[in-house]
Design an enzyme around this catalytic site. Sequence first.
Site, PDB file in Angstrom:
ATOM      1  CB  SER A   1      20.966  -8.318   3.931  1.00 51.68           C
ATOM      2  OG  SER A   1      20.369  -9.700   4.060  1.00 51.68           O
TER       3      SER A   1
ATOM      4  CB  SER B   1      12.757  -6.668   0.031  1.00 47.93           C
ATOM      5  OG  SER B   1      13.222  -7.176   1.431  1.00 47.93           O
ATOM      6  N   GLY B   2      16.154  -5.907   0.227  1.00 44.12           N
ATOM      7  CA  GLY B   2      17.019  -4.904   0.688  1.00 44.12           C
ATOM      8  C   GLY B   2      16.984  -5.068   2.241  1.00 44.12           C
TER       9      GLY B   2
ATOM     10  CB  CYS C   1       4.243  -6.983 -13.771  1.00 48.40           C
ATOM     11  SG  CYS C   1       4.074  -6.790 -11.860  1.00 48.40           S
TER      12      CYS C   1
ATOM     13  CG  MET D   1      13.980 -14.278  -0.472  1.00 47.01           C
ATOM     14  SD  MET D   1      14.599 -15.995  -1.179  1.00 47.01           S
ATOM     15  CE  MET D   1      16.213 -15.698  -1.602  1.00 47.01           C
TER      16      MET D   1
ATOM     17  CG  ASP E   1      20.637 -10.841   7.598  1.00 46.45           C
ATOM     18  OD1 ASP E   1      19.306 -10.954   7.342  1.00 46.45           O
ATOM     19  OD2 ASP E   1      21.411 -11.213   6.626  1.00 46.45           O
ATOM     20  CD  GLU E   2      18.957 -14.647   5.498  1.00 49.48           C
ATOM     21  OE1 GLU E   2      17.852 -14.854   5.240  1.00 49.48           O
ATOM     22  OE2 GLU E   2      19.469 -13.889   4.262  1.00 49.48           O
TER      23      GLU E   2
ATOM     24  CG  HIS F   1       3.227 -11.816 -12.304  1.00 47.01           C
ATOM     25  ND1 HIS F   1       3.224 -10.444 -12.302  1.00 47.01           N
ATOM     26  CD2 HIS F   1       2.597 -12.252 -13.374  1.00 47.01           C
ATOM     27  CE1 HIS F   1       2.529 -10.043 -13.540  1.00 47.01           C
ATOM     28  NE2 HIS F   1       2.167 -11.060 -14.191  1.00 47.01           N
TER      29      HIS F   1
ATOM     30  CD  GLN G   1      14.670 -16.311   7.009  1.00 47.60           C
ATOM     31  OE1 GLN G   1      14.757 -15.111   7.588  1.00 47.60           O
ATOM     32  NE2 GLN G   1      15.751 -16.403   6.069  1.00 47.60           N
TER      33      GLN G   1
HETATM   34  N1  LIG Z   1      13.731  -8.182  -7.781  1.00 51.22           N
HETATM   35  C1  LIG Z   1      14.630  -7.413  -7.203  1.00 51.22           C
HETATM   36  N2  LIG Z   1      14.112  -6.372  -6.669  1.00 51.22           N
HETATM   37  C2  LIG Z   1      14.772  -5.480  -5.998  1.00 51.22           C
HETATM   38  N3  LIG Z   1      16.184  -5.742  -5.697  1.00 51.22           N
HETATM   39  C3  LIG Z   1      16.798  -6.546  -6.137  1.00 51.22           C
HETATM   40  C4  LIG Z   1      16.069  -7.522  -7.077  1.00 51.22           C
HETATM   41  N4  LIG Z   1      16.770  -8.417  -7.510  1.00 51.22           N
HETATM   42  C5  LIG Z   1      17.970  -8.381  -7.024  1.00 51.22           C
HETATM   43  N5  LIG Z   1      18.033  -7.128  -6.302  1.00 51.22           N
HETATM   44  C6  LIG Z   1      19.188  -6.495  -5.557  1.00 51.22           C
HETATM   45  O1  LIG Z   1      19.167  -7.062  -4.360  1.00 51.22           O
HETATM   46  C7  LIG Z   1      19.470  -6.123  -3.477  1.00 51.22           C
HETATM   47  C8  LIG Z   1      19.003  -6.315  -1.798  1.00 51.22           C
HETATM   48  O2  LIG Z   1      19.687  -7.326  -1.521  1.00 51.22           O
HETATM   49  P1  LIG Z   1      19.650  -7.836  -0.015  1.00 51.22           P
HETATM   50  O3  LIG Z   1      19.810  -6.516   1.091  1.00 51.22           O
HETATM   51  O4  LIG Z   1      20.540  -9.093   0.178  1.00 51.22           O
HETATM   52  O5  LIG Z   1      17.837  -8.142   0.136  1.00 51.22           O
HETATM   53  P2  LIG Z   1      17.267  -9.330   1.090  1.00 51.22           P
HETATM   54  O6  LIG Z   1      18.193  -9.193   2.249  1.00 51.22           O
HETATM   55  O7  LIG Z   1      15.910  -8.630   1.302  1.00 51.22           O
HETATM   56  O8  LIG Z   1      17.023 -10.429   0.163  1.00 51.22           O
HETATM   57  C9  LIG Z   1      18.977  -4.625  -4.142  1.00 51.22           C
HETATM   58  O9  LIG Z   1      19.727  -3.607  -3.832  1.00 51.22           O
HETATM   59  C10 LIG Z   1      19.172  -5.039  -5.461  1.00 51.22           C
HETATM   60  O10 LIG Z   1      20.552  -4.558  -5.755  1.00 51.22           O
HETATM   61  C1  LIG Z   2      11.129 -18.047   0.393  1.00 51.94           C
HETATM   62  C2  LIG Z   2      12.071 -18.967   1.300  1.00 51.94           C
HETATM   63  C3  LIG Z   2      13.383 -18.719   1.401  1.00 51.94           C
HETATM   64  N1  LIG Z   2      14.414 -19.310   1.854  1.00 51.94           N
HETATM   65  C4  LIG Z   2      15.646 -19.125   2.001  1.00 51.94           C
HETATM   66  C5  LIG Z   2      16.565 -18.612   0.809  1.00 51.94           C
HETATM   67  C6  LIG Z   2      17.509 -17.853   1.318  1.00 51.94           C
HETATM   68  O1  LIG Z   2      18.646 -18.598   1.515  1.00 51.94           O
HETATM   69  C7  LIG Z   2      16.929 -16.919   2.399  1.00 51.94           C
HETATM   70  C8  LIG Z   2      16.407 -15.870   2.304  1.00 51.94           C
HETATM   71  O2  LIG Z   2      17.463 -14.827   1.968  1.00 51.94           O
HETATM   72  P1  LIG Z   2      17.012 -13.246   1.678  1.00 51.94           P
HETATM   73  O3  LIG Z   2      18.449 -12.649   2.560  1.00 51.94           O
HETATM   74  O4  LIG Z   2      15.745 -13.013   1.991  1.00 51.94           O
HETATM   75  O5  LIG Z   2      17.451 -13.084   0.197  1.00 51.94           O
HETATM   76  O6  LIG Z   2      15.858 -17.989   2.911  1.00 51.94           O
HETATM   77  C9  LIG Z   2      13.714 -20.549   2.444  1.00 51.94           C
HETATM   78  O7  LIG Z   2      14.463 -21.371   2.882  1.00 51.94           O
HETATM   79  N2  LIG Z   2      12.382 -20.890   2.166  1.00 51.94           N
HETATM   80  C10 LIG Z   2      11.578 -20.090   1.896  1.00 51.94           C
HETATM   81  O8  LIG Z   2      10.424 -20.303   1.565  1.00 51.94           O
HETATM   82 ZN   LIG Z   3       4.162  -8.984 -10.933  1.00 51.98          ZN
END
Ligand SMILES: Nc1ncnc2c1ncn2[C@@H]1O[C@H](COP(=O)(O)OP(=O)(O)O)[C@@H](O)[C@H]1O
Ligand SMILES: Cc1cn([C@H]2C[C@H](O)[C@@H](COP(=O)(O)O)O2)c(=O)[nH]c1=O
Ligand SMILES: [Zn+2]
Length: 318
Positions: free
Chosen positions: A6, A3-4, A134, A1, A74-75, A172, A77
């Site tokens: 979305s 990681s960007g 870290c 999560m 999106d999402e 971690h 999974q």
């Molecule tokens: N630990 C982190 N590492 C990188 N980005 C993070 C972190 N925590 C929050 N962010 C924010 O989350 C944004 C990515 O959001 P999003 O695209 O919704 O990610 P994902 O869909 O992979 O969860 C980054 O651009 C940053 O602003």
């Molecule tokens: C690791 C993990 C995540 N989820 C859920 C939590 C969030 O609602 C989404 C992931 O959203 P993102 O766009 O990647 O931030 O998935 C879950 O249900 N179970 C898991 O193990």
């Molecule tokens: Zn670490």
Amino acid sequence: MFSGKSEELIRRLRRAKYAKQKMLVFSPTIDDRYGVNGIYSHNKNNVSAYSVKDVNEMTKILYENPDTEVIGIDEIQFFEKNVVDFCKKCIELGKRVIVAGLDLDFKGVPFQPLPELMAIADEVEKLSAICTVCGNKAYASQRLIDGKPAYDDDPLVAVGSDEKYEARCRMHHIVRKRTVNPNLIEFIVQLDSDSKKIEDIKSLSGYNIVKLDISKKVKEIRENILKLHGEDRKIAILIPHSISSRIEGKYEVLDLMAEFVKCSNINILSDDKFENLITTCSLIRKCELNIKNIYLTCDNKTDVEKIKKNIGIIPIFI
Ligand SMILES: Nc1ncnc2c1ncn2[C@@H]1O[C@H](COP(=O)(O)OP(=O)(O)O)[C@@H](O)[C@H]1O
Ligand SMILES: Cc1cn([C@H]2C[C@H](O)[C@@H](COP(=O)(O)O)O2)c(=O)[nH]c1=O
Ligand SMILES: [Zn+2]
């Protein structure tokens, strides 16, 4: 999560929009963190989307929009395995399919259906967040419950954001395993009348000795034993009554002890009433409970041989 994924999906869909391509965008209904009818990044960047609960709904919308050129999900999974067939079908129909999803769950285990989707995809872009501990490249999502790592038997799906998850590197990323209390519950059946002697039993030193109160309800007694044992403590349950005494008028103390057959030992404190000891031991053994020790609170040496011969245990004098 984080990681960007979305953000990247939104970026690609926006470009398709600039190219005036007809798009259908889907997001699972279950994910309502930042809003419905849209794909939202953690930065609240968004594009509108159909909020759908399953592949059937996506298929219906696709049939209603046959001229769709680009499909975004999106999402992914959160959808069933049949979403893979849906994607394949769309590709066969000549559409461009862009999906985003989590490859690993909170345990670090591949999150279905991502492995299959990644295998059949023409292009896979693996994005990484930053480890919140870290600052290295993150590997998986750390689920936290009350600030502590989740257990490996926690539910797979738990929708949430940074109140529940953190990006973590391999070092971690922690998954707690539920430990089973290695200490067996020690039942102490007291056939004599000198309860003070219990403190003298060396093998029970360090044990939390709890007196069984048969005036309570069975459910309450059972839950209390489970709670104490679950807290990883060394517990000994003192039974100052006959094992045939009844709780709530119907349930024998022995029935209660038998519930813990797999995680308990029986210790008996006896005076010189040999017949009483023999009867108690045979009842306990009928329930397949393990008699560990017999403690003699009298100093009648003739009992030792009788106990050894009839019960097969050498008693300990206390
Ligand atoms: N630990 C982190 N590492 C990188 N980005 C993070 C972190 N925590 C929050 N962010 C924010 O989350 C944004 C990515 O959001 P999003 O695209 O919704 O990610 P994902 O869909 O992979 O969860 C980054 O651009 C940053 O602003
Ligand atoms: C690791 C993990 C995540 N989820 C859920 C939590 C969030 O609602 C989404 C992931 O959203 P993102 O766009 O990647 O931030 O998935 C879950 O249900 N179970 C898991 O193990
Ligand atoms: Zn670490």
